[in-house]
Design an enzyme around this catalytic site. Structure first.
Site, PDB file in Angstrom:
ATOM      1  N   HIS A  21       0.858  -1.187   0.000  1.00 46.35           N
ATOM      2  CA  HIS A  21       0.000   0.000   0.000  1.00 46.35           C
ATOM      3  C   HIS A  21       0.893   1.235   0.000  1.00 46.35           C
ATOM      4  O   HIS A  21       2.126   1.125   0.008  1.00 46.35           O
ATOM      5  CB  HIS A  21      -1.001  -0.033   1.161  1.00 46.35           C
ATOM      6  N   HIS A  24       3.975   1.508   2.391  1.00 48.96           N
ATOM      7  CA  HIS A  24       5.224   0.854   1.997  1.00 48.96           C
ATOM      8  C   HIS A  24       5.954   1.705   0.945  1.00 48.96           C
ATOM      9  O   HIS A  24       7.167   1.899   0.999  1.00 48.96           O
ATOM     10  CB  HIS A  24       4.964  -0.516   1.373  1.00 48.96           C
ATOM     11  N   CYS A 130       0.949 -12.554  19.666  1.00 57.58           N
ATOM     12  CA  CYS A 130       0.121 -12.141  18.523  1.00 57.58           C
ATOM     13  C   CYS A 130       0.798 -12.636  17.251  1.00 57.58           C
ATOM     14  O   CYS A 130       1.938 -12.258  16.960  1.00 57.58           O
ATOM     15  CB  CYS A 130      -0.050 -10.622  18.463  1.00 57.58           C
ATOM     16  N   CYS A 133       1.603  -9.761  14.788  1.00 55.86           N
ATOM     17  CA  CYS A 133       2.823  -8.995  15.090  1.00 55.86           C
ATOM     18  C   CYS A 133       4.050  -9.895  15.113  1.00 55.86           C
ATOM     19  O   CYS A 133       5.167  -9.408  15.091  1.00 55.86           O
ATOM     20  CB  CYS A 133       2.722  -8.319  16.453  1.00 55.86           C
ATOM     21  N   CYS A 155      -4.991  -8.072  20.487  1.00 58.34           N
ATOM     22  CA  CYS A 155      -3.851  -7.209  20.173  1.00 58.34           C
ATOM     23  C   CYS A 155      -4.357  -5.813  19.793  1.00 58.34           C
ATOM     24  O   CYS A 155      -5.281  -5.686  18.994  1.00 58.34           O
ATOM     25  CB  CYS A 155      -3.062  -7.817  19.000  1.00 58.34           C
ATOM     26  N   HIS A 158      -3.814  -5.365  15.923  1.00 55.64           N
ATOM     27  CA  HIS A 158      -4.555  -6.213  14.990  1.00 55.64           C
ATOM     28  C   HIS A 158      -6.013  -6.449  15.349  1.00 55.64           C
ATOM     29  O   HIS A 158      -6.759  -6.998  14.552  1.00 55.64           O
ATOM     30  CB  HIS A 158      -3.840  -7.558  14.827  1.00 55.64           C
ATOM     31  N   LYS A 305      -4.403   5.491  10.524  1.00 53.84           N
ATOM     32  CA  LYS A 305      -3.154   4.991   9.977  1.00 53.84           C
ATOM     33  C   LYS A 305      -3.442   4.072   8.795  1.00 53.84           C
ATOM     34  O   LYS A 305      -4.337   3.252   8.825  1.00 53.84           O
ATOM     35  CB  LYS A 305      -2.394   4.210  11.048  1.00 53.84           C
ATOM     36  N   LYS A 308      -3.378  -2.352   5.716  1.00 52.89           N
ATOM     37  CA  LYS A 308      -4.343  -3.263   5.127  1.00 52.89           C
ATOM     38  C   LYS A 308      -5.347  -3.725   6.163  1.00 52.89           C
ATOM     39  O   LYS A 308      -6.539  -3.839   5.904  1.00 52.89           O
ATOM     40  CB  LYS A 308      -3.616  -4.471   4.530  1.00 52.89           C
TER      41      LYS A 308
HETATM   42 ZN   LIG Z   1      -0.731  -7.822  16.704  1.00 51.83          ZN
END
Ligand SMILES: [Zn+2]
Length: 525
Positions: A21, A24, A130, A133, A155, A158, A305, A308
């Site tokens: 995206h 990056h 997680c 992560c 998390c 996430h 932020k 994805k």
């Molecule tokens: Zn996470």
């Protein structure tokens, strides 16, 4: 020109599971502008990017897709990550994959050296993990789940449940490095930048570091621990080492000595891995720490932020298909202060494209070349006696060249472009005031007309040289129209104002063509 200094710059290696995206692409473009600038200055430049391919998450996705994890990684590198670099015109010197043999073998070498030096021990670890992560989470990293995950701890990044894992793992004695890290931050205040990121990391380390679990036994997609093949290396420990394995660590001492240490460009959310764990690993191995860790800000879309998992991701080609890669590069480097968060909007992109690139720079270049063609049959006239306004333009060329170079040395990319843009604006003002079209009407003003157009040609050539790292395609087209010697990217950038061009100009197609308004709202494919 060159003082022969070495400039080694890296992006994080991107997790192959992600879809590229604009976040990056933003990191890539920033590192690319820095690399192109230093390369054009004659510095010994090396620009590394690549992909992170190990870990449980990739194993799970590959399995779900009925392929091996290596096949899955190959597919994504080929269809997503390599094409991203083309889309935004990235000039990387190397592309490392953590499945490369040069990487895997030397991760093992590094680990063995730490083990032999007594920095690794066996321990029990229990904690919330997680998978998104790829890391154990502290209680403070967890929040209450909502919706289908109500009643569970999830998390914070996430929004997905964490898993309680208990493992017999190998640990790295990171706690032994707290004081040495604090000393490093103290003695070299530029080691972590910008200031906000530095402050956060310093206070994190001041609270004291715990040892780091660096192996996993529950899955096998990773680099095997050399003395115990039932374990694979923790994916972050593995990934961070790409910065030295790509530079020759373990197999090309000469290259490694020349390139290392690097400047790491990372998102601020992973600055802690780069500014705490990574230098501690290097200290343990007796290697030099990085030159600098720069944690840039987040791109915000509608205040959120870009990522994805938050479903706000925008694919870079959605922008480049309409505006082109130069506009993509220019926009993100100019509109956002590098180091701070910045908001992306189609309206702002479209407005800057029109005002700054098409009208400000593109139109300036077209007009100057058209006037030389019309009034002097395409032969660049000699300058006569310089009046104050002509001299002022030349002074600006010299001043912004030095100021932009200074800004780049501080990684203030936005500031470098703003400096160069002073020349764009002054040249536009100069032409408006000098009115070459009026001068052309009286043969008595022929010499004055020549001086004005000579000054203007000098100015746009300097712009081509200075803007080449940011908008390489447009700069190259302009350089060709000026019949400049060699490639514009080879012109010494620290003396951009001294560029050598041909005696004639050639036709220049519009550098930033008009975009139909229906396409600029982002609805175009
Ligand atoms: Zn996470």
């Amino acid at each position: 020109m060159s003082d022969g200094s070495s400039f080694y710059v890296t992006t994080p290696i991107f997790y192959v599971n992600d879809v590229p995206h604009i976040g990056h692409a933003y990191t890539e473009v920033a590192a690319d502008v820095l690399a192109r600038w230093h390369r054009q200055a004659g510095d010994d430049t090396w620009f590394l990017t690549g992909t992170d391919e190990h870990g449980q998450k990739i194993l799970r996705t590959a399995t779900a897709n009925g392929v091996t994890p290596k096949e899955w990684a190959d597919r994504l590198v080929e269809t997503a990550w390599q094409p991203l670099l083309k889309t935004i015109d990235i000039s990387n010197d190397d592309f490392i994959r953590t499945t490369d043999e040069r990487h895997e073998v030397n991760v093992q070498l590094f680990l063995q050296r730490l083990f032999d030096a007594g920095y690794i021990y066996t321990g029990e670890y229990e904690g919330y993990y997680c998978v998104g992560c790829e890391e154990y989470k502290a209680d403070s990293d967890l929040v209450d789940g909502t919706g289908e995950y109500a009643g569970q701890k999830v998390c914070a990044i996430h929004s997905k449940p964490v898993e309680l894992l208990k493992e017999r793992n190998y640990f790295f004695k990171m706690s032994e490095f707290s004081q040495r890290l604090l000393d490093l931050y103290d003695e070299n205040p530029n080691f972590i930048q910008p200031e906000s990121v530095r402050n956060e990391i310093v206070s994190f380390v001041r609270r004291g570091l715990t040892d780091l679990s660096i192996s996993r036994q529950t899955f096998d997609w990773g680099v095997k621990v050399p003395w115990d093949e039932s374990h694979v290396v923790y994916v972050w420990f593995d990934a961070l080492l790409n910065y030295i394995t790509a530079a020759g660590y373990g197999y090309d001492d000469e290259a490694f000595a020349r390139r290392w240490p690097a400047t790491h460009i990372v998102g601020k959310d992973i600055a802690r891995f780069h500014a705490v764990i990574w230098p501690a690993m290097l200290m343990a191995a007796g290697l030099e720490v990085p030159k600098q860790v720069f944690g840039h800000g987040w791109l915000l879309v509608g205040g959120e932020k870009m990522s994805k998992s938050k479903l706000t991701g925008i694919a870079p080609n959605q922008i480049t298909d309409t505006f082109g890669s130069d506009a993509f590069r220019y926009y993100f480097m100019r509109a956002i202060n590098f180091g701070q968060d910045g908001s992306f909007s189609w309206e702002d992109l479209s407005a800057r494209y029109q005002a700054e690139l098409a009208n400000g720079f593109g139109n300036l270049a077209s007009r100057v070349i058209a006037m030389v063609t019309r009034y002097f049959d395409g032969v660049v006239p000699d300058a006569g006696v310089l009046d104050a306004p002509d001299q002022a333009i030349r002074d600006t060329e010299v001043r912004v060249t030095a100021a932009a170079d200074d800004a780049i040395s501080r990684l203030a990319i936005h500031e470098a472009i703003a400096q160069v843009w002073q020349l764009v604006d002054e040249l536009n003002g100069y032409i408006t005031l000098q009115e070459p079209w009026a001068l052309s009407k009286d043969p008595a003003n022929r010499e004055r007309l020549g001086t004005v157009l000579n000054t203007a040609v000098r100015g746009i050539g300097t712009l081509a040289v200075l803007l080449s790292p940011v908008i390489p395609e447009a700069s190259s087209k302009l350089w060709t129209a000026l019949n400049g010697a060699g490639a514009v990217s080879d012109q010494p950038i620290r003396s951009a104002f001294d560029w050598a061009g041909g005696t004639t100009v050639s036709a220049l197609e519009p550098l930033f063509p008009r975009i139909e308004s229906s396409e600029s709202d982002g609805s175009a494919a």
